[in-house]
Write a protein that holds these residues in place. Sequence first.
Motif, short mmCIF file in Angstrom:
data_model
loop_
_atom_site.label_atom_id
_atom_site.label_comp_id
_atom_site.label_asym_id
_atom_site.label_seq_id
_atom_site.Cartn_x
_atom_site.Cartn_y
_atom_site.Cartn_z
N LYS A 139 9.68 -9.64 2.28
CA LYS A 139 9.14 -8.92 1.13
C LYS A 139 8.78 -7.49 1.49
O LYS A 139 8.38 -7.18 2.62
N ASN A 140 8.86 -6.67 0.48
CA ASN A 140 8.39 -5.30 0.66
C ASN A 140 6.88 -5.29 0.43
O ASN A 140 6.42 -5.52 -0.68
N LEU A 141 6.12 -5.02 1.51
CA LEU A 141 4.67 -5.19 1.41
C LEU A 141 3.92 -3.86 1.38
O LEU A 141 2.70 -3.83 1.55
N SER A 142 4.65 -2.74 1.21
CA SER A 142 3.97 -1.45 1.38
C SER A 142 2.78 -1.28 0.43
O SER A 142 1.72 -0.79 0.83
N PHE A 143 2.91 -1.73 -0.81
CA PHE A 143 1.81 -1.62 -1.77
C PHE A 143 0.57 -2.34 -1.23
O PHE A 143 -0.55 -1.83 -1.26
N GLN A 192 0.02 -3.18 1.96
CA GLN A 192 -0.47 -2.57 3.20
C GLN A 192 -1.42 -1.43 2.89
O GLN A 192 -2.47 -1.27 3.52
N ASP A 193 -1.09 -0.63 1.86
CA ASP A 193 -1.99 0.47 1.47
C ASP A 193 -3.34 -0.08 1.06
O ASP A 193 -4.38 0.46 1.40
N ASN A 247 -5.37 -1.12 4.09
CA ASN A 247 -5.92 0.05 4.79
C ASN A 247 -7.13 0.61 4.06
O ASN A 247 -8.15 0.93 4.66
#
Length: 605
Positions: free
Chosen positions: A397-401, A403-404, A407
């Motif tokens: 999965k694309n987890l960038s959202f 991960q932000d 953080n």
Amino acid sequence: MSESMSFSQLALPEPILRAVLELGYEHPSPIQEAAIPKLLAGEDLLGQAQTGTGKTAAFALPLLARLDPAQNDPQILVLAPTRELAIQVAEAFQAYARYMPAFHVLPLYGGQNYTTQLKALKRGSQVIVGTPGRIMDHLDRGTLVLDKLRAIVLDEADEMLRMGFIDDVQTIMDATPPGRQVAMFSATMPNQIRAIAQKHLKNASEVKIESKTSTVERIQQRYVMLDNNQKLDALTRILEGEEYDASIIFVRTKSATEEIAEKLGARGYAVACLNGDMNQAHREQTIRRLKADQLDVIVATDVAARGLDVERISLVINYDIPYDSEAYVHRIGRTGRAGREGKAILFVSPRERRLLRTIEHATRQPIEKMSLPTGQVIEQRRIESFRAQLAQTIEAKNLSFFQDLVNDWREKLETTDVDMAAALLYMAQKDQPLNVANQFPEIREPHSRDRDDRAPSSGRDKFARGDRPERSGDRAERGDRPPRPRRELKGDYTNYRIEVGKEHGVRAGDIVGAIANEANIDSQFIGNIKLFDHFSTVELPANIPAETMQHLKKVYVRKQKLNISVDTGSPATSSAPRRERTERSDGSPGPRPGAAPRAPRKPRD
Ligand code: AMP
């Protein structure tokens, strides 16, 4: 099992057929197919069948069909060895006769209040299901009259023989009108049973379900011993604790397929049922979904699953035991397809143990006893499965959202990655908690009675016995008892004295029967018995409650009040010297000194 025969082909009257179909029975079992037409035709029948084969309906349905509903006197008498079986058979009659107006069935067994039984007898019942001792009592008192009897059934005849009831059975048979129909069912056919059949049955057809031997390979076979009310719990544990790709669960009725599928669905399984009520298109669609991984579990009846060939099925669960070994082989053949390994698990209740052995024998394969997955195993599997999902999500999965967000939250919440991950894990597992090692209490195997394969009763005290044999109030003639092995007892035992001895014609079996039934002490807790001329001694647990002792004092054996007391070991309490009866080396009493005359029965309650 026949593929073509259906209940509607059996010429049963409409109200009975309706009841059977409503119970969800799809097809007659082999013993039913063979026995029903013969009993419907009024023939006598000798059936060799074990519990679990459907033998109760095999005699109950045709005999009900021949009942005269206008007549309120006993028309059918069923003799059963234990009160549990008597109750079960009476319940089966009630269920099959639910659309027969003014139908009454009455179970009669020892331990139940006479007043209640007398009231019910006065009201009138067309079917009586009883244990031999209590039926004898009612016959002696004149409270049960069998003049109008049309049929008598001896259920589990070999058990009645084994428990020493066979003289009572013979006496009862002799008290029935000569023209009555006789059906006799027995799991085994020892000579004495054959002799009774020869004496009392006329031109009887013999029905036996041959167990064809067949080989099954590549399938690991195991069984779990449990009571019916433990099955669902056991099933869900197995589905969680065992490795499998897809599973098929076999039950007996259409209604059970629906009920279990619904319960598994509610627990999150991708499940569907397969039964004879579904049309071809619906069935095919279900099988397609199974093949396409959209379903993992199928709950099916035998006939609906016939010929099912799906490679993914690697686990077969026999939730209800099959009627015979042939059906078993068909069922487990649904796994191990295309050269793959398969597993089969069979649920067996203590009463069905014999059928398990028959299946084992016919398939020439041992079926190993298994223990159910423990809480630790289930916890481990849930953790592994969660970790696998996590790894897949990280990978795919694309987890960038997210991960932000993590953080951002780490700073705002002033926390660590580990704490945050743990909290998220905690929230994510709520529907299926991970920390469950202690939340699955042990499912205890029901213990069978000594020398017996029977289910436990509710268990009133710690000595409570399982399915209780019934013995008559005054224990007269008892033949053919198996020898009583000498016992090594653990725990605190005391020697008790009872005021019945050799001169009264008592046998060790009479004493075991009386104490087991009257004090509800399992026979495994009854130790060595010594027979003296005027009295006997018996080893029993030291801590028998006072009220049980009081009750036992008043119990009669061979017309003698037991008057039980702790044995002081001295002959002083006796008018005669302590001369012990010679016992055989196996611990069983020696031959009886002549047949004791049948004594009038004393009520026990
Ligand atoms: P029995 O061998 O008589 O103790 O029956 C065992 C169980 O099988 C009972 O729970 C019956 O309700 C059930 N049973 C008997 N005959 C059938 C049938 N033809 N189809 C489905 N279930 C049955």
